[in-house]
Design a protein around this motif. Structure first.
Motif, PDB file in Angstrom:
ATOM      1  N   ARG A  11       0.845  -1.206   0.000  1.00 26.61           N
ATOM      2  CA  ARG A  11       0.000   0.000   0.000  1.00 26.61           C
ATOM      3  C   ARG A  11       0.882   1.259   0.000  1.00 26.61           C
ATOM      4  NH1 ARG A  11      -0.524   4.632   2.819  1.00 26.61           N
ATOM      5  NH2 ARG A  11      -0.165   3.478   4.747  1.00 26.61           N
ATOM      6  N   VAL A  47      -9.389   3.436  -2.179  1.00 25.91           N
ATOM      7  CA  VAL A  47      -9.423   4.898  -2.262  1.00 25.91           C
ATOM      8  C   VAL A  47      -9.956   5.296  -3.631  1.00 25.91           C
ATOM      9  CG1 VAL A  47      -7.516   5.235  -0.638  1.00 25.91           C
ATOM     10  CG2 VAL A  47      -7.006   4.952  -3.061  1.00 25.91           C
ATOM     11  N   PRO A  49     -10.023   6.144  -7.252  1.00 22.49           N
ATOM     12  CA  PRO A  49      -9.035   5.908  -8.319  1.00 22.49           C
ATOM     13  C   PRO A  49      -8.551   7.210  -8.946  1.00 22.49           C
ATOM     14  CG  PRO A  49     -11.214   5.045  -8.930  1.00 22.49           C
ATOM     15  CD  PRO A  49     -11.339   5.561  -7.536  1.00 22.49           C
ATOM     16  N   LYS A  50      -9.312   8.299  -8.713  1.00 18.98           N
ATOM     17  CA  LYS A  50      -8.836   9.598  -9.203  1.00 18.98           C
ATOM     18  C   LYS A  50      -7.700  10.089  -8.316  1.00 18.98           C
ATOM     19  CE  LYS A  50     -13.110  10.991 -11.332  1.00 18.98           C
ATOM     20  NZ  LYS A  50     -14.464  11.245 -10.861  1.00 18.98           N
ATOM     21  N   ALA A  51      -7.799   9.826  -7.018  1.00 20.03           N
ATOM     22  CA  ALA A  51      -6.743  10.255  -6.082  1.00 20.03           C
ATOM     23  C   ALA A  51      -5.496   9.389  -6.279  1.00 20.03           C
ATOM     24  CB  ALA A  51      -7.246  10.164  -4.646  1.00 20.03           C
ATOM     25  N   PRO A  79     -10.211   5.524   3.330  1.00 17.68           N
ATOM     26  CA  PRO A  79     -10.291   6.925   3.757  1.00 17.68           C
ATOM     27  C   PRO A  79     -11.705   7.344   4.158  1.00 17.68           C
ATOM     28  CG  PRO A  79     -10.385   6.802   1.368  1.00 17.68           C
ATOM     29  CD  PRO A  79     -10.336   5.393   1.866  1.00 17.68           C
ATOM     30  N   ASN A  80     -12.699   6.472   3.844  1.00 19.66           N
ATOM     31  CA  ASN A  80     -14.096   6.872   4.066  1.00 19.66           C
ATOM     32  C   ASN A  80     -14.993   5.633   4.147  1.00 19.66           C
ATOM     33  OD1 ASN A  80     -14.094   6.018   1.427  1.00 19.66           O
ATOM     34  ND2 ASN A  80     -14.464   8.030   0.522  1.00 19.66           N
ATOM     35  N   ARG A  82     -17.238   4.644   2.081  1.00 18.17           N
ATOM     36  CA  ARG A  82     -17.260   3.935   0.794  1.00 18.17           C
ATOM     37  C   ARG A  82     -16.127   2.900   0.730  1.00 18.17           C
ATOM     38  NH1 ARG A  82     -17.585   5.313  -4.910  1.00 18.17           N
ATOM     39  NH2 ARG A  82     -17.290   3.271  -5.873  1.00 18.17           N
ATOM     40  N   GLY A  83     -14.943   3.310   1.157  1.00 16.48           N
ATOM     41  CA  GLY A  83     -13.803   2.386   1.164  1.00 16.48           C
ATOM     42  C   GLY A  83     -14.026   1.233   2.136  1.00 16.48           C
ATOM     43  N   MET A  86     -16.414  -1.234   0.631  1.00 11.15           N
ATOM     44  CA  MET A  86     -15.792  -2.083  -0.391  1.00 11.15           C
ATOM     45  C   MET A  86     -14.890  -3.138   0.264  1.00 11.15           C
ATOM     46  SD  MET A  86     -15.052   0.907  -3.142  1.00 11.15           S
ATOM     47  CE  MET A  86     -14.399  -0.007  -4.515  1.00 11.15           C
ATOM     48  N   VAL A  98      -7.454   6.312   7.790  1.00 13.28           N
ATOM     49  CA  VAL A  98      -6.408   7.320   7.995  1.00 13.28           C
ATOM     50  C   VAL A  98      -7.033   8.693   8.242  1.00 13.28           C
ATOM     51  CG1 VAL A  98      -6.104   7.600   5.476  1.00 13.28           C
ATOM     52  CG2 VAL A  98      -4.307   8.364   7.025  1.00 13.28           C
ATOM     53  N   ASN A 109      -4.981  15.319   1.903  1.00 10.13           N
ATOM     54  CA  ASN A 109      -4.978  13.870   1.694  1.00 10.13           C
ATOM     55  C   ASN A 109      -6.375  13.322   1.424  1.00 10.13           C
ATOM     56  OD1 ASN A 109      -3.506  11.436   1.631  1.00 10.13           O
ATOM     57  ND2 ASN A 109      -4.055  10.963   3.755  1.00 10.13           N
ATOM     58  N   ASN A 111      -9.341  15.424   1.429  1.00 16.49           N
ATOM     59  CA  ASN A 111     -10.276  16.440   0.930  1.00 16.49           C
ATOM     60  C   ASN A 111     -11.444  16.661   1.892  1.00 16.49           C
ATOM     61  OD1 ASN A 111     -11.082  18.344  -0.939  1.00 16.49           O
ATOM     62  ND2 ASN A 111     -12.337  16.906  -2.122  1.00 16.49           N
ATOM     63  N   ARG A 112     -11.173  16.526   3.176  1.00 17.24           N
ATOM     64  CA  ARG A 112     -12.190  16.727   4.206  1.00 17.24           C
ATOM     65  C   ARG A 112     -11.525  17.403   5.400  1.00 17.24           C
ATOM     66  NH1 ARG A 112     -14.470  15.181   0.451  1.00 17.24           N
ATOM     67  NH2 ARG A 112     -16.061  13.560   0.177  1.00 17.24           N
ATOM     68  N   CYS A 235       3.976   9.598   0.847  1.00 22.67           N
ATOM     69  CA  CYS A 235       2.585  10.016   0.693  1.00 22.67           C
ATOM     70  C   CYS A 235       2.499  10.990  -0.476  1.00 22.67           C
ATOM     71  CB  CYS A 235       2.090  10.688   1.969  1.00 22.67           C
ATOM     72  SG  CYS A 235       0.457  11.420   1.783  1.00 22.67           S
ATOM     73  N   PRO A 236       1.668  10.695  -1.488  1.00 21.57           N
ATOM     74  CA  PRO A 236       1.581  11.586  -2.646  1.00 21.57           C
ATOM     75  C   PRO A 236       1.030  12.965  -2.285  1.00 21.57           C
ATOM     76  CG  PRO A 236       0.400   9.498  -3.015  1.00 21.57           C
ATOM     77  CD  PRO A 236       0.796   9.525  -1.596  1.00 21.57           C
TER      78      PRO A 236
HETATM   79  N1  COA Z   1     -13.034   4.020  -3.256  1.00 20.34           N
HETATM   80  C1  COA Z   1     -13.284   4.173  -4.574  1.00 20.34           C
HETATM   81  N2  COA Z   1     -13.862   5.270  -5.097  1.00 20.34           N
HETATM   82  C2  COA Z   1     -14.199   6.236  -4.240  1.00 20.34           C
HETATM   83  C3  COA Z   1     -13.984   6.136  -2.871  1.00 20.34           C
HETATM   84  C4  COA Z   1     -13.351   4.978  -2.375  1.00 20.34           C
HETATM   85  N3  COA Z   1     -13.091   4.811  -1.090  1.00 20.34           N
HETATM   86  N4  COA Z   1     -14.408   7.251  -2.273  1.00 20.34           N
HETATM   87  C5  COA Z   1     -14.900   8.044  -3.250  1.00 20.34           C
HETATM   88  N5  COA Z   1     -14.774   7.437  -4.428  1.00 20.34           N
HETATM   89  C6  COA Z   1     -15.159   7.942  -5.753  1.00 20.34           C
HETATM   90  C7  COA Z   1     -16.550   8.518  -5.780  1.00 20.34           C
HETATM   91  O1  COA Z   1     -17.490   7.533  -6.098  1.00 20.34           O
HETATM   92  C8  COA Z   1     -16.466   9.561  -6.858  1.00 20.34           C
HETATM   93  O2  COA Z   1     -16.469   8.938  -8.114  1.00 20.34           O
HETATM   94  P1  COA Z   1     -17.178   9.639  -9.385  1.00 20.34           P
HETATM   95  O3  COA Z   1     -16.450  10.947  -9.587  1.00 20.34           O
HETATM   96  O4  COA Z   1     -16.953   8.653 -10.483  1.00 20.34           O
HETATM   97  O5  COA Z   1     -18.597   9.821  -8.990  1.00 20.34           O
HETATM   98  C9  COA Z   1     -15.049  10.100  -6.661  1.00 20.34           C
HETATM   99  O6  COA Z   1     -14.305   9.057  -6.034  1.00 20.34           O
HETATM  100  C10 COA Z   1     -15.020  11.351  -5.815  1.00 20.34           C
HETATM  101  O7  COA Z   1     -15.744  11.106  -4.628  1.00 20.34           O
HETATM  102  P2  COA Z   1     -15.851  12.166  -3.435  1.00 20.34           P
HETATM  103  O8  COA Z   1     -16.627  11.565  -2.329  1.00 20.34           O
HETATM  104  O9  COA Z   1     -16.323  13.495  -3.996  1.00 20.34           O
HETATM  105  O10 COA Z   1     -14.381  12.236  -2.963  1.00 20.34           O
HETATM  106  P3  COA Z   1     -13.299  13.407  -3.080  1.00 20.34           P
HETATM  107  O11 COA Z   1     -13.022  13.738  -4.495  1.00 20.34           O
HETATM  108  O12 COA Z   1     -13.644  14.475  -2.137  1.00 20.34           O
HETATM  109  O13 COA Z   1     -12.023  12.593  -2.495  1.00 20.34           O
HETATM  110  C11 COA Z   1     -11.322  10.779  -1.073  1.00 20.34           C
HETATM  111  C12 COA Z   1     -12.045  12.098  -1.168  1.00 20.34           C
HETATM  112  C13 COA Z   1     -11.121  10.465   0.388  1.00 20.34           C
HETATM  113  C14 COA Z   1     -12.158   9.682  -1.727  1.00 20.34           C
HETATM  114  C15 COA Z   1      -9.969  10.898  -1.819  1.00 20.34           C
HETATM  115  O14 COA Z   1      -9.322  12.073  -1.405  1.00 20.34           O
HETATM  116  C16 COA Z   1      -9.071   9.712  -1.562  1.00 20.34           C
HETATM  117  O15 COA Z   1      -9.338   8.597  -2.015  1.00 20.34           O
HETATM  118  N6  COA Z   1      -7.962   9.920  -0.838  1.00 20.34           N
HETATM  119  C17 COA Z   1      -7.035   8.871  -0.545  1.00 20.34           C
HETATM  120  C18 COA Z   1      -5.722   9.475  -0.264  1.00 20.34           C
HETATM  121  C19 COA Z   1      -4.671   8.435   0.003  1.00 20.34           C
HETATM  122  O16 COA Z   1      -4.810   7.251  -0.265  1.00 20.34           O
HETATM  123  N7  COA Z   1      -3.557   8.927   0.531  1.00 20.34           N
HETATM  124  C20 COA Z   1      -2.417   8.120   0.822  1.00 20.34           C
HETATM  125  C21 COA Z   1      -2.612   7.232   1.985  1.00 20.34           C
HETATM  126  S1  COA Z   1      -2.407   8.037   3.514  1.00 20.34           S
END
Ligand code: COA
Ligand code: ZN
Length: 291
Positions: A11, A47, A49-51, A79-80, A82-83, A86, A98, A109, A111-112, A235-236
């Motif tokens: 991870r 997490v 997939p955009k992040a 992170p939430n 939803r995660g 899954m 986290v 990290n 967005n909250r 950490c990105p």
């Molecule tokens: N798994 C997969 N997809 C997720 C998700 C998760 N846990 N949480 C949100 N998404 C998807 C949403 O469905 C949404 O998809 P869509 O645009 O196709 O509808 C998109 O991501 C954005 O969701 P949103 O709730 O608006 O999230 P956000 O853009 O505010 O991002 C996080 C918040 C927490 C989801 C994001 O910042 C994140 O994944 N961060 C992880 C950071 C990380 O791993 N850091 C390193 C480890 S410490």
């Protein structure tokens, strides 16, 4: 005395690699880590997939690993809610949620705000009471945006989490700025205040302090430590974050000092060297063979 090593490379190491690592390569590394004796492993993160596009195969990785290794302690970062959903639906029994001690890193990290993350944690605990939840507290020893937040802020934060029912914490030096005096002060204090909790430590190696800081924590009573194969990591969303403490270096040091890790150093070292040939990344380990 036994020290439990928590390998988090699949991870924390992989999340920072831009080029997608195929599932087969990830699984091969996980298999070899298990073969070297790793019992506790963070195998991916659920997490956005955009992040972190690298983690888009989380479901597949978890499904395969759970089938292959039903008795190992396998977990994923979430992170939430939803995660967590899954992870739970894929069959995991344990997740790490986290949250950063610093407001600005939490926003970068996750967005909250921290408050929103704490509310999300409550939703996770309420919705999935069967899940074991460890809270990864990021930026405990310093934040790239706010500097050292101090022990009082940490203790307040811990108390809040404790009152929500959390008993397993991972104290993270997200950008590798900790030093042994600070580690001793923090670890002694948290173990004294929360004897019914488990604390792990997760130290990045920016200034070659990963080993001394991890050892300082162990000498204060910590028995569960995190590290990554080869020290791959970062950490990105934290400018300046570098590699992690290298598992093979840690195993070498601990075994030489008479601690038991139940991990085969030579296998780990061979694997770490091999990993550098297939994944270009930010390694802090030294990969040196000495007869
Ligand atoms: N798994 C997969 N997809 C997720 C998700 C998760 N846990 N949480 C949100 N998404 C998807 C949403 O469905 C949404 O998809 P869509 O645009 O196709 O509808 C998109 O991501 C954005 O969701 P949103 O709730 O608006 O999230 P956000 O853009 O505010 O991002 C996080 C918040 C927490 C989801 C994001 O910042 C994140 O994944 N961060 C992880 C950071 C990380 O791993 N850091 C390193 C480890 S410490
Ligand atoms: Zn990390």
């Amino acid at each position: 005395m036994e020290i439990q090593i928590f390998e988090v490379g699949p991870r924390d190491g992989f999340q920072n690699i831009c080029d997608y690592i195929p599932v087969e390569t990830k699984l091969k590394i996980i298999d070899k880590l298990v073969d070297a004796g790793i019992q506790h492993m963070q195998i991916t993160s659920f997490v956005s997939p955009k992040a972190i596009p690298q983690m888009r195969d989380a479901k597949e990785i978890v499904e395969i690993c759970l089938k292959k290794y039903p008795t190992l302690d396998l977990f994923a970062l979430v992170p939430n809610l939803r995660g967590a959903q899954m992870a739970y639906e894929t069959g995991l029994k344990k997740v790490t949620n986290v949250i950063s001690l610093s407001e600005s890193h939490n926003r970068a990290n996750i967005n909250r705000s921290r408050e929103q993350s704490l509310e999300e944690l409550e939703r996770i605990l309420h919705t999935y009471p069967q899940l074991e939840v460890c809270v990864d507290i990021a930026t405990v020893f310093g934040c790239p945006f706010e500097g050292d937040l101090g022990i009082v802020a940490l203790l307040d934060f811990l108390q809040n989490l404790y009152e929500k029912g959390i008993r397993l914490f991972n104290l993270c030096d997200t950008i590798g700025v900790a030093h042994p005096k600070q580690v001793r002060e923090i670890i002694k204090k948290v173990l004294e205040i929360y004897p019914d909790c488990t604390f792990q430590i997760h130290i990045h190696d920016t200034r070659n302090m990963g080993m001394v800081n991890t050892l300082a924590a162990i000498e204060c009573g910590i028995t569960e430590v995190q590290s990554t194969l080869g020290g791959l990591g970062g950490c990105p969303f934290a400018p300046g974050a570098s590699g992690n403490t290298a598992t093979e270096d840690l195993v070498y040091m601990l075994e030489k000092m008479g601690y038991e890790t139940n991990i085969n150093f030579q296998k780990l070292l061979d694997l770490s060297k091999w990993q550098t040939t297939i994944i270009q990344g930010n390694y802090s380990g030294h990969h040196i063979h000495i007869k």
